[in-house]
Design a protein around this motif. Structure first.
Motif, PDB file in Angstrom:
ATOM      1  N   VAL A 174       0.828  -1.204   0.000  1.00 44.24           N
ATOM      2  CA  VAL A 174       0.000   0.000   0.000  1.00 44.24           C
ATOM      3  C   VAL A 174       0.866   1.259   0.000  1.00 44.24           C
ATOM      4  N   VAL A 175       1.895   1.291   0.836  1.00 38.47           N
ATOM      5  CA  VAL A 175       2.754   2.475   0.912  1.00 38.47           C
ATOM      6  C   VAL A 175       3.477   2.700  -0.403  1.00 38.47           C
ATOM      7  N   SER A 176       3.965   1.632  -1.024  1.00 40.84           N
ATOM      8  CA  SER A 176       4.681   1.814  -2.295  1.00 40.84           C
ATOM      9  C   SER A 176       3.771   2.422  -3.347  1.00 40.84           C
ATOM     10  N   GLN A 177       2.508   2.040  -3.340  1.00 42.12           N
ATOM     11  CA  GLN A 177       1.552   2.656  -4.269  1.00 42.12           C
ATOM     12  C   GLN A 177       1.223   4.088  -3.862  1.00 42.12           C
ATOM     13  N   GLU A 195       8.603   6.388  -7.283  1.00 42.61           N
ATOM     14  CA  GLU A 195       8.296   5.038  -7.741  1.00 42.61           C
ATOM     15  C   GLU A 195       9.082   4.069  -6.855  1.00 42.61           C
ATOM     16  N   ALA A 196       8.417   3.513  -5.866  1.00 40.11           N
ATOM     17  CA  ALA A 196       9.064   2.627  -4.906  1.00 40.11           C
ATOM     18  C   ALA A 196       8.465   1.232  -5.015  1.00 40.11           C
ATOM     19  N   ALA A 197       9.315   0.233  -4.978  1.00 34.10           N
ATOM     20  CA  ALA A 197       8.849  -1.149  -4.923  1.00 34.10           C
ATOM     21  C   ALA A 197       8.481  -1.487  -3.483  1.00 34.10           C
ATOM     22  N   PRO A 198       7.604  -2.492  -3.269  1.00 32.46           N
ATOM     23  CA  PRO A 198       7.286  -2.876  -1.891  1.00 32.46           C
ATOM     24  C   PRO A 198       8.528  -3.177  -1.060  1.00 32.46           C
ATOM     25  N   GLY A 199       9.568  -3.739  -1.701  1.00 38.17           N
ATOM     26  CA  GLY A 199      10.790  -4.046  -0.973  1.00 38.17           C
ATOM     27  C   GLY A 199      11.572  -2.833  -0.530  1.00 38.17           C
ATOM     28  N   ASP A 200      11.223  -1.651  -1.065  1.00 36.06           N
ATOM     29  CA  ASP A 200      11.875  -0.406  -0.639  1.00 36.06           C
ATOM     30  C   ASP A 200      11.259   0.159   0.634  1.00 36.06           C
ATOM     31  N   VAL A 201      10.189  -0.457   1.115  1.00 34.41           N
ATOM     32  CA  VAL A 201       9.430   0.058   2.261  1.00 34.41           C
ATOM     33  C   VAL A 201       9.667  -0.834   3.475  1.00 34.41           C
ATOM     34  N   MET A 202       9.998  -0.222   4.604  1.00 30.95           N
ATOM     35  CA  MET A 202      10.151  -0.957   5.854  1.00 30.95           C
ATOM     36  C   MET A 202       9.192  -0.392   6.900  1.00 30.95           C
ATOM     37  N   PRO A 203       8.177  -1.152   7.324  1.00 31.06           N
ATOM     38  CA  PRO A 203       7.324  -0.692   8.423  1.00 31.06           C
ATOM     39  C   PRO A 203       8.137  -0.571   9.716  1.00 31.06           C
ATOM     40  N   VAL A 204       7.847   0.471  10.483  1.00 35.93           N
ATOM     41  CA  VAL A 204       8.516   0.689  11.770  1.00 35.93           C
ATOM     42  C   VAL A 204       7.481   1.171  12.776  1.00 35.93           C
ATOM     43  N   TYR A 205       7.886   1.194  14.036  1.00 37.83           N
ATOM     44  CA  TYR A 205       6.967   1.524  15.131  1.00 37.83           C
ATOM     45  C   TYR A 205       6.442   2.950  15.029  1.00 37.83           C
ATOM     46  N   ASP A 206       7.341   3.910  14.842  1.00 35.78           N
ATOM     47  CA  ASP A 206       6.930   5.285  14.607  1.00 35.78           C
ATOM     48  C   ASP A 206       8.061   6.013  13.888  1.00 35.78           C
ATOM     49  N   VAL A 207       7.840   7.270  13.544  1.00 37.91           N
ATOM     50  CA  VAL A 207       8.829   8.005  12.760  1.00 37.91           C
ATOM     51  C   VAL A 207      10.143   8.125  13.514  1.00 37.91           C
ATOM     52  N   LYS A 258       0.671   3.744  16.632  1.00 35.00           N
ATOM     53  CA  LYS A 258       2.071   3.373  16.423  1.00 35.00           C
ATOM     54  C   LYS A 258       2.310   2.548  15.164  1.00 35.00           C
ATOM     55  N   CYS A 259       2.409   3.256  14.070  1.00 34.15           N
ATOM     56  CA  CYS A 259       2.802   2.635  12.812  1.00 34.15           C
ATOM     57  C   CYS A 259       3.375   3.710  11.895  1.00 34.15           C
ATOM     58  N   ALA A 260       4.528   3.455  11.312  1.00 35.20           N
ATOM     59  CA  ALA A 260       5.154   4.359  10.349  1.00 35.20           C
ATOM     60  C   ALA A 260       5.921   3.504   9.355  1.00 35.20           C
ATOM     61  N   TRP A 261       6.648   4.160   8.447  1.00 34.28           N
ATOM     62  CA  TRP A 261       7.419   3.399   7.467  1.00 34.28           C
ATOM     63  C   TRP A 261       8.598   4.216   6.957  1.00 34.28           C
ATOM     64  N   VAL A 262       9.627   3.498   6.570  1.00 35.74           N
ATOM     65  CA  VAL A 262      10.800   4.082   5.924  1.00 35.74           C
ATOM     66  C   VAL A 262      10.776   3.669   4.463  1.00 35.74           C
ATOM     67  N   VAL A 263      10.907   4.644   3.560  1.00 36.04           N
ATOM     68  CA  VAL A 263      11.059   4.358   2.143  1.00 36.04           C
ATOM     69  C   VAL A 263      12.521   4.613   1.791  1.00 36.04           C
ATOM     70  N   THR A 264      13.207   3.583   1.329  1.00 30.43           N
ATOM     71  CA  THR A 264      14.625   3.666   1.009  1.00 30.43           C
ATOM     72  C   THR A 264      14.783   3.966  -0.480  1.00 30.43           C
ATOM     73  N   GLY A 265      15.537   4.992  -0.791  1.00 30.34           N
ATOM     74  CA  GLY A 265      15.755   5.327  -2.190  1.00 30.34           C
ATOM     75  C   GLY A 265      16.788   4.455  -2.866  1.00 30.34           C
ATOM     76  N   ASN A 266      17.666   3.830  -2.080  1.00 32.34           N
ATOM     77  CA  ASN A 266      18.808   3.100  -2.632  1.00 32.34           C
ATOM     78  C   ASN A 266      18.952   1.782  -1.871  1.00 32.34           C
ATOM     79  N   ARG A 267      18.008   0.863  -2.121  1.00 31.01           N
ATOM     80  CA  ARG A 267      17.986  -0.382  -1.343  1.00 31.01           C
ATOM     81  C   ARG A 267      19.225  -1.242  -1.596  1.00 31.01           C
ATOM     82  N   ALA A 268      19.817  -1.101  -2.770  1.00 33.00           N
ATOM     83  CA  ALA A 268      21.008  -1.893  -3.060  1.00 33.00           C
ATOM     84  C   ALA A 268      22.136  -1.592  -2.071  1.00 33.00           C
ATOM     85  N   GLN A 269      22.180  -0.368  -1.578  1.00 32.71           N
ATOM     86  CA  GLN A 269      23.230   0.023  -0.642  1.00 32.71           C
ATOM     87  C   GLN A 269      22.736   0.113   0.795  1.00 32.71           C
TER      88      GLN A 269
END
Length: 378
Positions: free
Chosen positions: A68-71, A79-91, A235-246
């Protein structure tokens, strides 16, 4: 008054959250960033069903939330793939996790001042050293000051975008320059985008990650549904990583999300748009109202209309009798609780932050009260 800011004071005082229990009942609370709204119907229905079913276990919704977040983040230019998103407890947890994983312990982390109060504490708790730099005189990102800190060893900047307390949406051109600067020093940019869905009428938000290819290379965007849909306690947030390869965050972080928080966030992003649009329209009306109230009751006050958020940063230094902490006077004499400017760091003395996500009648009464104190201040 406009839906969904149409809850009366009697109803609100039955709440047990921080905003409504921190002060006595004769105080009007316009400080902490909670909004005075009833929940969006789809979220209320979800949570009511969960309560009825006793559905209070551990979250198993990480993959669904990632999808959902990637969309959802495509609306902010990413343009983020689901694998670029990490759910976390809060910001805050997301910020600390990124800094711990990808910086050398003890490294300097730059942040602007004034800024959201927990930033320095988050940096310290991650094992790093916070370094505050002022904005440029025109309110823009202070690239020369940031470069000086990078030259002296800083290897990250924690960005508040949209900015709290000013409500400024940093332009993409500034963000692209910041990304290039960070890349040239091998630094990362961690963008707190918790207010991302809250661009006010006439404005548009785009993520730091959308600023350039370089921004994706060096950047992280951290966000939540909590401010927009008033879900902070879940308590729910997410990190979107721009460079998952690194930069890949450890998978255990996903298990820290609250079960109800994850389900509510997913519902907000998929079914909460009509309600969000109504909220933004109501907040736009309240910004107009606040401008009129300040002009009438605090004519010497200075402020810039926020482009996002539901907080306004008001300069009261033209009322010297109020001192460096006008909020203290307003609390004791007007029975109005505002956030003191000094709490946001260097440059905040003489300012207050006003939360205008409330019933217009409450907002009106609060500004009338503080205006009376300002007029009589000696």
């Amino acid at each position: 008054m406009s839906f969904p800011l149409d809850l009366d004071l009697e109803t609100l005082r039955r709440r047990r959250s921080e905003k409504w229990v921190s002060y006595p009942a004769d105080v009007l609370p316009l400080f902490v960033a909670e909004s005075d709204v009833a929940p969006a119907p789809p979220i209320a229905e979800l949570l009511s069903a969960a309560v009825a079913n006793g559905d209070f276990g551990y979250s198993a919704d990480a993959d669904g939330l990632r999808d959902v977040v990637s969309q959802y983040y495509t609306r902010f230019g990413v343009e983020a793939a689901p694998g670029d998103v990490m759910p976390v407890y809060d910001v805050g947890v997301g910020v600390r996790a990124v800094l711990r994983e990808f910086l050398t312990p003890g490294a300097k982390v730059v942040h602007h001042v004034p800024v959201y109060m927990p930033f320095p504490a988050w940096i310290r708790r991650s094992g790093h050293e916070p370094v505050g730099v002022p904005f440029a005189e025109d309110g823009s990102i202070n690239l020369p000051a940031i470069e000086r800190e990078f030259e002296s060893g800083a290897r990250a900047i924690l960005l508040c975008h949209p900015h709290n307390p000013s409500g400024r949406i940093h332009p993409q051109s500034e963000l692209a320059e910041l990304a290039s600067l960070a890349d040239s020093y091998g630094a990362i940019v961690v963008s707190d985008e918790i207010w991302a869905p809250m661009a006010l009428p006439g404005h548009e938000f785009r993520s730091f990650l959308a600023a350039s290819n370089t921004a994706r290379k060096v950047g992280f965007a951290i966000s939540s549904a909590s401010k927009t849909w008033n879900l902070a306690g879940l308590k729910c947030a997410w990190v979107v990583t721009g460079n998952r390869a690194q930069y890949t965050l450890p998978p255990y972080l996903a298990g820290a999300c609250g079960h109800l928080g994850s389900l509510a966030a997913r519902t907000a992003l998929t079914e909460g748009e009509p309600w969000r649009e109504e909220l933004i329209a109501a907040l736009g009306e309240n910004v107009d109202l606040l401008g009129r109230l300040l002009e009438e009751h605090l004519p010497e006050a200075r402020w810039t209309r926020p482009e996002s958020t539901y907080v306004a940063w008001v300069d009261l230094r033209a009322y010297p009798a109020l001192g460096d902490n006008p909020a203290k006077r307003f609390l004791s004499e007007a029975k109005v609780a505002l956030s003191p400017g000094a709490a946001f760091g260097e440059g905040g003395a003489g300012f207050v932050r006003i939360n205008f996500a409330c019933n217009p009648e409450l907002l009106t009464a609060a500004v009338e009260r503080i205006g009376e104190v300002a007029r009589g201040a000696v």
